[in-house]
Design an enzyme around this catalytic site. Sequence first.
Site, PDB file in Angstrom:
ATOM      1  N   GLU A  18       0.814  -1.225   0.000  1.00  0.00           N
ATOM      2  CA  GLU A  18       0.000   0.000   0.000  1.00  0.00           C
ATOM      3  C   GLU A  18       0.844   1.271   0.000  1.00  0.00           C
ATOM      4  O   GLU A  18       0.481   2.264  -0.630  1.00  0.00           O
ATOM      5  CB  GLU A  18      -0.967   0.004   1.186  1.00  0.00           C
ATOM      6  CG  GLU A  18      -2.193  -0.884   1.006  1.00  0.00           C
ATOM      7  CD  GLU A  18      -1.937  -2.352   1.303  1.00  0.00           C
ATOM      8  OE1 GLU A  18      -0.801  -2.693   1.707  1.00  0.00           O
ATOM      9  OE2 GLU A  18      -2.866  -3.173   1.123  1.00  0.00           O
TER      10      GLU A  18
ATOM     11  N   HIS B  33     -12.488  -5.326   7.720  1.00  0.00           N
ATOM     12  CA  HIS B  33     -12.863  -5.191   6.307  1.00  0.00           C
ATOM     13  C   HIS B  33     -14.237  -4.546   6.146  1.00  0.00           C
ATOM     14  O   HIS B  33     -14.878  -4.695   5.107  1.00  0.00           O
ATOM     15  CB  HIS B  33     -12.872  -6.549   5.597  1.00  0.00           C
ATOM     16  CG  HIS B  33     -11.513  -7.139   5.370  1.00  0.00           C
ATOM     17  ND1 HIS B  33     -10.770  -7.699   6.385  1.00  0.00           N
ATOM     18  CD2 HIS B  33     -10.750  -7.242   4.249  1.00  0.00           C
ATOM     19  CE1 HIS B  33      -9.618  -8.140   5.889  1.00  0.00           C
ATOM     20  NE2 HIS B  33      -9.581  -7.870   4.610  1.00  0.00           N
TER      21      HIS B  33
END
Lengths: 324, 350
Positions: free
Chosen positions: A60, A129
Amino acid sequence: MAELTYRSAVAHGIAQEMRRDPSLVMLGQDVGPAGGVFKTTLGLWDEFGRDRVRDTPISEQAILGAAMGAAMTGVPVVAEIMFSDFLPVCFDMLSNEIAKTRYMSNGQLAVPLVVRCANGSGVRFGAQHSQSLENWCMMVPGLKVVAPSTPIDMVGLMAAAIRDPDPVVLFEHKSLMATKGDVPDGEVLDTLGTARTVRPGTDVTIAALALMVPRALEAAEILAQEGISAEVIDVRSLVPLDMASILESVRRTSRLVTVEENPRLCGWGAEVASIVAHEGFWDLDGPVLRITTPHVPLPAADVLEDEAVPSVDRIVDTIRTSWG
Amino acid sequence: MPENHYANRPPRTPPPLNEANADLDIDREVRLHLYRRLQELRQVGDRLHRLFLENLVRGTSHLSLGMEAVSAGFGAAMRDDDYSLASYRGHAHTLSRGASMEGVIAELLGRDNGLMRGKGGSMHLVDVNNGMLGSYGIVGSHLPIANGAAWSAQLRGSDQVTVCFFGDGGTNIGAFHEALNLAAVWKLPVVFVCENNLYMEYTPIDLVTAVEHPAASRAPSYGLEEIVIDGNDVDEVYTCAQRVIERARAGEGPSLVEAITYRLGGHSRADTAKYRPEAEVEAWQGHDAIELYHRRLLSLGVDEAELTAVATDIAAQVDAATDAAKAGPRPPLEEVYTQVFADGGSSWRN
């Protein structure tokens, strides 16, 4: 006019802009031939090729770093961070580098990029999530933040975010992916920093964002049958924040309820409520109410997640009770 | 001082000077330019240090005293339109691209004539017109950003090269590894330069790193050549820089260079650097980049008088730049509210 899903509106908006601007590129994990894990980038790799639609490793910081470096040297970028929950992995890049570089360089550097991510509850993925992190980004000076709730808004706000000269974080709600709506043919371009009144009303203003917008609309329908006329405002953009529209609505309805998916503390509605308490105080006939997810990590089990996230019933009950 | 204090460790001495570097094929003109740059970086560094002692520089600051040859050598090997990125220890890297001394000094003094009108400060020098894309305060964060600048050059077909400087401490950060992997996979025109000054802030880097060379030993993991150079020998730095920059420009992908060097002072303004063995400091003082180069140029037939003239000229420039920086006004207070967003302001609502 075509009926698009919210999911396909993502690729529709990006494709519109990639056709318009041949320098625009995108990158992220699985965004290429796979079309994204939510299928939000389907077709882009086929149309624009590997040079403009880049698959990346699960890195990321490398993704946002590459996006930033390219953006500040003349190549506009759309970067995907698959789940908003992964933003903390690269929050240095987002909050320290991307957000502050224009300021620290006194305008020598600009960072025109869009960071997109899937956000929010409803898919029972548990606490890592399913989060709603729009308020985290809202708190960082230098970032703009949008969260569309319909396919047409997705296309128009995506285009606006891509054309904006500042970094924009765009939240795509996982539970809205399959929803459908009409999108006109030809170019669709919206304006950042504009809320939209999606249902007019006279008794109470409900300000909602993303998945909370259809829930607020459903609640308004039920309340209407009980004689309470609710005006629903889709906030759409947290930075810039269209306070003028909310304050104008409150002037007419004299009541304000925010519906927020983020956990309670420092949710976006807290800022809205504080501004209304200051600037709209004499328009109010009652306390501002905030309906939020409680200050808990999101649980995975369906009944628990449904209990935590604001529901149509909770919105109706809260407003009904406040009418006393 | 306890037995196991870092200052009681065996000294890590400099590499032996490679006398053969005198024979490297470098024009006399380039060598004089390198000497001039070394003098500039050293004298500005010394001046900034003095301005701290006079309490004219607020906040912290990280000097490159002793480490000048790395940025001087690379700066001379770069094309004007190439990009540089540096860590918060970025004064020398900014000056070595041609930034004005006044702009750098004034920024540290918090003046309106600073490079960023006082909004960035010592750790964030930027000079885009000279290809300096910034100094970054979070260790390792700028390596992924350097990839982006290199990716952009690749996409635009501009054959620009990006050079990214960082310290040995940056090599144990995740961003270092993410950046090297992506640079290798995408074959980006980027050169990563680790300035290994042997100390990660106050701690010897070898005590906290699993491999001998914190950068170079990791290079093979990313399919890259293991390159270790004497970072105090500017001829060696310059020659290496030419090679890896040319390689990147030719589309042959990234390089990772580890330049061994040493801080003559502390990590930052507050640091007296008492954690280093005295014999080590003395050994490195005997391997000083500027003195080494002075001796080499004399051995190559350059007149002492010519070198003295360079040093004197730089001293006059540094004095003039200091005076001009001090004469600058404080930034207007409205500057707090400018350049948050591209409209020039900071408005986040209507």
